[in-house]
Design an enzyme around this catalytic site. Structure first.
Site, PDB file in Angstrom:
ATOM      1  N   LYS A 161      -7.405   1.679  -3.259  1.00 59.21           N
ATOM      2  CA  LYS A 161      -7.104   1.332  -1.866  1.00 59.21           C
ATOM      3  C   LYS A 161      -7.295   2.550  -0.959  1.00 59.21           C
ATOM      4  CE  LYS A 161      -5.674  -0.985   1.737  1.00 59.21           C
ATOM      5  NZ  LYS A 161      -4.382  -1.671   1.836  1.00 59.21           N
ATOM      6  N   THR A 192       0.870  -1.170   0.000  1.00 57.06           N
ATOM      7  CA  THR A 192       0.000   0.000   0.000  1.00 57.06           C
ATOM      8  C   THR A 192       0.905   1.218   0.000  1.00 57.06           C
ATOM      9  OG1 THR A 192      -1.817  -1.101   1.154  1.00 57.06           O
ATOM     10  CG2 THR A 192      -1.745   1.300   1.280  1.00 57.06           C
TER      11      THR A 192
END
Length: 290
Positions: A172, A97
């Site tokens: 995300k 991420t």
């Protein structure tokens, strides 16, 4: 037989690489702490490599799952990095991420080396990784995604291409923005029920049958009431992710007032000693400052 190199064996990467081995792929692993890679080979069929170059040379797929943008540059760039040593035609899949900017940067760099690239951050936490039930949001060309998809399916519950490089990371961010608001709302609801001297478990049972229902309520309300915060994604990691969200929001001119506020609430949790508590620990802040 597909050969996959997995770079980064943290709480997510370790079981994800394991799923590839169990699926019959030839797996090579590398981790900054070599003992972790060696431990992995005692549990799964595969090879522990001492260098990134050894891991990625000749691999069809190279997967990374590290900490942040700076960690990605460390493993991708330089004479000893992925870009310089991956075999022409390989597809690089990044499960970190990170920022959309780093995904776009790495995709451009990969093309210069005749490599494919897919940014593929995941949601589902350690439990999802261990159970092979992750939600994966991907960015990249249709051609690169088509090559990467069969590999990721070994640990995915849901898997989608969201657009060009960087789109996976931006999706995300949407996920983390939604979670931040949901957890704060659930924390306030449970805290109110406690202060109002209601039977909190009974309240949750009733409202979870209606519009207030959420994954967080079903899976975290009980542990929140019990004051247990060892069940998933840590506050330190959430603050890193929310920082990425807020930075991207400034770039795209999006207003995120609740996200910014919840980010500061997580800072309060950190100051309470809750850096490694899971994200549902927001309720502890309310209990402390009531």
């Amino acid at each position: 037989m597909t050969t996959a190199a997995f770079i980064g064996l943290g709480v997510m990467g370790y079981p994800m690489a394991g799923h590839l081995a169990k699926a019959g792929l030839t797996v090579r692993v590398w981790n900054r702490t070599s003992a972790k890679a060696e431990q992995w080979t005692t549990e799964y069929s595969g090879t522990s490599c001492t260098t990134i170059a050894e891991a990625v040379n000749g691999a069809d797929i190279v997967l990374t799952c590290v900490g942040a943008d700076t960690d990605l540059k460390a493993v991708y760039e330089g004479d000893a990095g992925i870009l310089a040593n991956a075999s022409e035609g390989a597809v690089l899949i990044d499960h970190t991420t990170a920022s959309a900017g780093i995904a776009e940067y790495l995709a451009t760099a990969a093309r210069k080396h005749n490599l494919g690239f897919v940014d593929a951050p995941v949601s589902g936490g350690q439990q999802g990784a261990e159970n092979g039930k992750l939600t994966i949001m991907c960015g990249g060309s249709e051609q690169d995604y088509a090559k990467a998809e069969p590999v990721m399916e070994h640990y995915a519950r849901a898997l989608n291409r969201m657009g060009p490089a960087g789109s996976g990371q931006k999706t995300k961010m949407v996920n983390q923005i939604a979670i931040a608001g949901l957890v704060q709302g659930l924390s306030e609801a449970l805290h109110f029920a406690e202060q109002a001297e209601l039977d909190v478990a009974k309240v949750v049972d009733v409202i979870s049958k209606g519009a207030a229902q959420s994954w967080q309520m079903e899976n975290r309300s009980g542990t929140m009431m019990a004051g247990e915060f060892e069940h998933g994604f840590a506050v330190d990691w959430m603050r890193k992710d929310l920082g990425i969200c807020l930075e991207e929001a400034r770039k795209v001119n999006a207003s995120l007032p609740v996200t910014a506020l919840v980010d500061q609430f997580y800072a309060d949790v950190q100051s309470m000693g809750g850096k490694r508590w899971d994200t549902s620990s927001l309720i502890q802040r309310l209990r402390k400052f009531r």
